[in-house]
Design a protein around this motif. Structure first.
Motif, PDB file in Angstrom:
ATOM      1  N   LEU A 176       0.835  -1.196   0.000  1.00  0.00           N
ATOM      2  CA  LEU A 176       0.000   0.000   0.000  1.00  0.00           C
ATOM      3  C   LEU A 176       0.875   1.253   0.000  1.00  0.00           C
ATOM      4  CD1 LEU A 176      -2.880   1.211   0.212  1.00  0.00           C
ATOM      5  CD2 LEU A 176      -2.635   1.074   2.702  1.00  0.00           C
ATOM      6  N   ILE A 177       0.505   2.229  -0.825  1.00  0.00           N
ATOM      7  CA  ILE A 177       1.150   3.543  -0.844  1.00  0.00           C
ATOM      8  C   ILE A 177       0.095   4.574  -0.477  1.00  0.00           C
ATOM      9  CG2 ILE A 177       2.377   5.271  -2.217  1.00  0.00           C
ATOM     10  CD1 ILE A 177       3.317   3.035  -4.049  1.00  0.00           C
ATOM     11  N   MET A 178       0.360   5.367   0.578  1.00  0.00           N
ATOM     12  CA  MET A 178      -0.599   6.368   1.033  1.00  0.00           C
ATOM     13  C   MET A 178      -0.003   7.760   0.882  1.00  0.00           C
ATOM     14  SD  MET A 178      -2.388   4.493   4.331  1.00  0.00           S
ATOM     15  CE  MET A 178      -0.902   4.034   5.227  1.00  0.00           C
ATOM     16  N   ILE A 179      -0.705   8.609   0.147  1.00  0.00           N
ATOM     17  CA  ILE A 179      -0.207   9.934  -0.218  1.00  0.00           C
ATOM     18  C   ILE A 179      -0.981  11.013   0.527  1.00  0.00           C
ATOM     19  CG2 ILE A 179       0.208  11.546  -2.112  1.00  0.00           C
ATOM     20  CD1 ILE A 179       1.878   9.006  -2.313  1.00  0.00           C
ATOM     21  N   GLY A 180      -0.248  11.950   1.103  1.00  0.00           N
ATOM     22  CA  GLY A 180      -0.867  13.098   1.771  1.00  0.00           C
ATOM     23  C   GLY A 180      -0.961  14.290   0.841  1.00  0.00           C
ATOM     24  N   GLY A 181      -0.441  15.417   1.284  1.00  0.00           N
ATOM     25  CA  GLY A 181      -0.521  16.629   0.479  1.00  0.00           C
ATOM     26  C   GLY A 181       0.062  17.809   1.231  1.00  0.00           C
ATOM     27  N   PRO A 182      -0.191  19.018   0.757  1.00  0.00           N
ATOM     28  CA  PRO A 182       0.347  20.216   1.410  1.00  0.00           C
ATOM     29  C   PRO A 182      -0.022  20.269   2.891  1.00  0.00           C
ATOM     30  CG  PRO A 182      -0.611  20.782  -0.714  1.00  0.00           C
ATOM     31  CD  PRO A 182      -0.967  19.348  -0.455  1.00  0.00           C
ATOM     32  N   SER A 183       0.939  20.633   3.726  1.00  0.00           N
ATOM     33  CA  SER A 183       0.708  20.770   5.166  1.00  0.00           C
ATOM     34  C   SER A 183       1.597  21.876   5.694  1.00  0.00           C
ATOM     35  CB  SER A 183       0.993  19.453   5.901  1.00  0.00           C
ATOM     36  OG  SER A 183       2.390  19.261   6.051  1.00  0.00           O
ATOM     37  N   LYS A 184       1.353  22.295   6.936  1.00  0.00           N
ATOM     38  CA  LYS A 184       2.168  23.359   7.518  1.00  0.00           C
ATOM     39  C   LYS A 184       3.478  22.835   8.083  1.00  0.00           C
ATOM     40  CE  LYS A 184      -0.275  23.164  11.972  1.00  0.00           C
ATOM     41  NZ  LYS A 184      -1.098  23.952  12.942  1.00  0.00           N
TER      42      LYS A 184
ATOM     43  N   THR B 202      -3.240   5.068  -2.752  1.00  0.00           N
ATOM     44  CA  THR B 202      -4.439   5.828  -2.398  1.00  0.00           C
ATOM     45  C   THR B 202      -4.032   7.216  -1.939  1.00  0.00           C
ATOM     46  OG1 THR B 202      -6.548   5.738  -1.204  1.00  0.00           O
ATOM     47  CG2 THR B 202      -4.569   5.157   0.050  1.00  0.00           C
ATOM     48  N   THR B 203      -4.995   8.111  -1.880  1.00  0.00           N
ATOM     49  CA  THR B 203      -4.729   9.515  -1.581  1.00  0.00           C
ATOM     50  C   THR B 203      -5.465   9.923  -0.312  1.00  0.00           C
ATOM     51  OG1 THR B 203      -6.582  10.182  -2.998  1.00  0.00           O
ATOM     52  CG2 THR B 203      -4.397  10.044  -4.025  1.00  0.00           C
ATOM     53  N   SER B 204      -5.358  11.204   0.017  1.00  0.00           N
ATOM     54  CA  SER B 204      -6.070  11.765   1.164  1.00  0.00           C
ATOM     55  C   SER B 204      -6.826  13.004   0.704  1.00  0.00           C
ATOM     56  CB  SER B 204      -5.077  12.147   2.274  1.00  0.00           C
ATOM     57  OG  SER B 204      -4.303  13.270   1.884  1.00  0.00           O
TER      58      SER B 204
ATOM     59  N   ILE C  55      -4.262   2.704  -8.866  1.00  0.00           N
ATOM     60  CA  ILE C  55      -4.530   3.954  -8.162  1.00  0.00           C
ATOM     61  C   ILE C  55      -5.991   3.977  -7.733  1.00  0.00           C
ATOM     62  CG2 ILE C  55      -4.588   6.471  -8.340  1.00  0.00           C
ATOM     63  CD1 ILE C  55      -2.344   6.224 -10.437  1.00  0.00           C
ATOM     64  N   ILE C  56      -6.213   4.138  -6.436  1.00  0.00           N
ATOM     65  CA  ILE C  56      -7.571   4.206  -5.886  1.00  0.00           C
ATOM     66  C   ILE C  56      -7.680   5.494  -5.063  1.00  0.00           C
ATOM     67  CG2 ILE C  56      -9.342   3.047  -4.512  1.00  0.00           C
ATOM     68  CD1 ILE C  56      -7.904   0.426  -4.985  1.00  0.00           C
ATOM     69  N   PRO C  57      -8.150   6.592  -5.664  1.00  0.00           N
ATOM     70  CA  PRO C  57      -8.255   7.861  -4.921  1.00  0.00           C
ATOM     71  C   PRO C  57      -9.203   7.729  -3.740  1.00  0.00           C
ATOM     72  CG  PRO C  57      -8.520   8.199  -7.297  1.00  0.00           C
ATOM     73  CD  PRO C  57      -8.586   6.721  -7.060  1.00  0.00           C
ATOM     74  N   ILE C  58      -9.051   8.595  -2.774  1.00  0.00           N
ATOM     75  CA  ILE C  58      -9.864   8.543  -1.569  1.00  0.00           C
ATOM     76  C   ILE C  58     -11.352   8.631  -1.888  1.00  0.00           C
ATOM     77  CG2 ILE C  58      -9.657  11.042  -1.199  1.00  0.00           C
ATOM     78  CD1 ILE C  58      -9.792  10.479   1.819  1.00  0.00           C
ATOM     79  N   ALA C  59     -11.699   9.337  -2.952  1.00  0.00           N
ATOM     80  CA  ALA C  59     -13.111   9.468  -3.325  1.00  0.00           C
ATOM     81  C   ALA C  59     -13.733   8.131  -3.696  1.00  0.00           C
ATOM     82  CB  ALA C  59     -13.258  10.457  -4.473  1.00  0.00           C
TER      83      ALA C  59
ATOM     84  N   GLU D 106       5.701  11.469   4.363  1.00  0.00           N
ATOM     85  CA  GLU D 106       5.951  11.727   5.781  1.00  0.00           C
ATOM     86  C   GLU D 106       5.140  12.878   6.360  1.00  0.00           C
ATOM     87  OE1 GLU D 106       9.931  13.283   6.896  1.00  0.00           O
ATOM     88  OE2 GLU D 106      10.415  12.946   4.797  1.00  0.00           O
ATOM     89  N   ASP D 107       4.414  13.600   5.520  1.00  0.00           N
ATOM     90  CA  ASP D 107       3.483  14.607   6.054  1.00  0.00           C
ATOM     91  C   ASP D 107       2.245  13.945   6.655  1.00  0.00           C
ATOM     92  OD1 ASP D 107       2.939  14.010   3.145  1.00  0.00           O
ATOM     93  OD2 ASP D 107       1.072  14.997   3.695  1.00  0.00           O
ATOM     94  N   SER D 108       1.957  12.716   6.238  1.00  0.00           N
ATOM     95  CA  SER D 108       0.739  12.014   6.657  1.00  0.00           C
ATOM     96  C   SER D 108       0.993  11.255   7.951  1.00  0.00           C
ATOM     97  CB  SER D 108       0.267  11.061   5.555  1.00  0.00           C
ATOM     98  OG  SER D 108       0.013  11.769   4.368  1.00  0.00           O
ATOM     99  N   VAL D 109       1.174  11.996   9.037  1.00  0.00           N
ATOM    100  CA  VAL D 109       1.591  11.403  10.299  1.00  0.00           C
ATOM    101  C   VAL D 109       0.547  10.412  10.820  1.00  0.00           C
ATOM    102  CG1 VAL D 109       2.247  11.893  12.673  1.00  0.00           C
ATOM    103  CG2 VAL D 109       2.952  13.425  10.850  1.00  0.00           C
TER     104      VAL D 109
END
Length: 323
Positions: free
Chosen positions: A150-158, A186-188, A209-213, A234-237
């Motif tokens: 499984l590969i889990m992708i986050g996105g922009p974060s502070k 999958t995504t977030s 690829i299975i997007p979160i939607a 690593e942004d997806s803690v």
């Protein structure tokens, strides 16, 4: 001291909900662990605005508790629950468990569950946790009969800079070098649409690829239960700790940290303790990718809480730091 409910011999736990899935997953993980250990009657209560809780506290009332069984324990995650937790305790009794380091004095709560990366140095009763507790159930190795990764992708974060091209390059290199493995990406909610579009154009035969939607609320949990390894940006803690709890080997897809934040410190600690490993183009990660057995913060904190709230521990301050 807490005692089991008079009528049905069950511990009554009020779980206060603020409507945010991440917070609700934290408290769900804790009460699920309690239900695995003893008879527990969980009452889920949605709370409204945080300001109303403070007004109720001042007035010594909490209308939502009417007609409910008296609580032995009141659990909440998220700032919006704090005033309501204290108001509920004043009106009906019970021990309060705050699942974070609150912005107000932590001593107002009976016990706080505080992530290690917050570096709490106060004087309340607290349990230091490895990250935030989650609702994932640890899965035994023998139940993992899938060769998928499984590969889990986050996105922009502070806390981390979002390097879309860098993430795409790492995912592409990882998948291309392991043609004998089927990868599921999958995504977030934070993942940019541009990332999904770019990955769909890559067209690797062993990547789905299975997007979160296109997933339901239990998809990540059920998928983690059957795979033996996962890669997470690593942004997806929260995803990192969910994967660790699921007893899978966890690799990190690298992103540049934005300063020395509590979140980046938490990730650095996981790496230092060899609980997770970073992706590298030379494949050195292979010798470090392994499941972390026994990573179950919900169960550990549940045991500590129940022991502390027992009659023998009444009146003592609970201090539980990670070593």
């Amino acid at each position: 001291m807490i005692s089991q409910n008079r009528s049905n011999n069950a511990l009554v736990v009020w779980r206060l909900l603020d409507g945010k899935p991440g917070h609700e997953h934290q408290s769900l993980g804790l009460v699920n662990a309690m239900q695995q250990r003893l008879a527990v009657q969980v009452v889920d209560i949605a709370v409204g605005r945080s300001g109303a809780g403070w007004l109720y506290l001042a007035a010594g009332v909490w209308p939502a508790g009417k007609q409910l069984p008296q609580p032995d324990m009141i659990v909440g995650a998220g700032h919006a629950t704090h005033g309501h937790m204290l108001a509920a305790k004043r009106a009906y009794g019970g021990k309060t468990v705050c699942m974070m380091q609150p912005s107000l004095p932590a001593e107002l709560f009976d016990v706080c569950l505080i992530p290690e990366h917050d570096q709490y140095r106060g004087f309340s009763s607290f349990i230091e946790t490895r990250g935030v507790i989650n609702h994932i159930q640890p899965a035994a190795a023998q139940s993992k009969d899938s060769d998928d990764v499984l590969i889990m992708i986050g996105g922009p974060s502070k806390h981390f800079e979002w390097d879309e091209l860098g993430v795409i390059a790492q995912v592409y290199d990882l998948v291309r070098k392991h043609t004998d493995v089927h990868f599921i990406l999958t995504t977030s909610r934070r993942t940019p649409a541009s990332f999904v579009s770019a990955m769909q154009r890559v067209r690797l035969a062993n990547l789905t690829i299975i997007p979160i939607a296109d997933t339901d609320k239990d998809w990540v949990q059920t998928t983690l239960a059957r795979v033996s390894s996962a890669w997470v940006t690593e942004d997806s803690v929260s995803m990192v700790y969910e994967a660790l709890t699921a007893q899978v080997a966890v690799g990190l897809i690298n992103l540049p940290a934005q300063g020395n934040s509590r979140v980046s410190r938490g990730i650095a600690t996981l790496i230092d303790r060899q609980l997770v490993t970073r992706y590298d183009p030379y494949g050195l990660y292979r010798q470090y990718m392994r499941p972390v057995l026994g990573f179950n913060e919900a169960g550990r904190c549940c045991d500590a809480l129940l022991a502390h709230f027992s009659q023998s521990s009444a009146g003592r301050r609970l201090v539980s730091r990670l070593t």
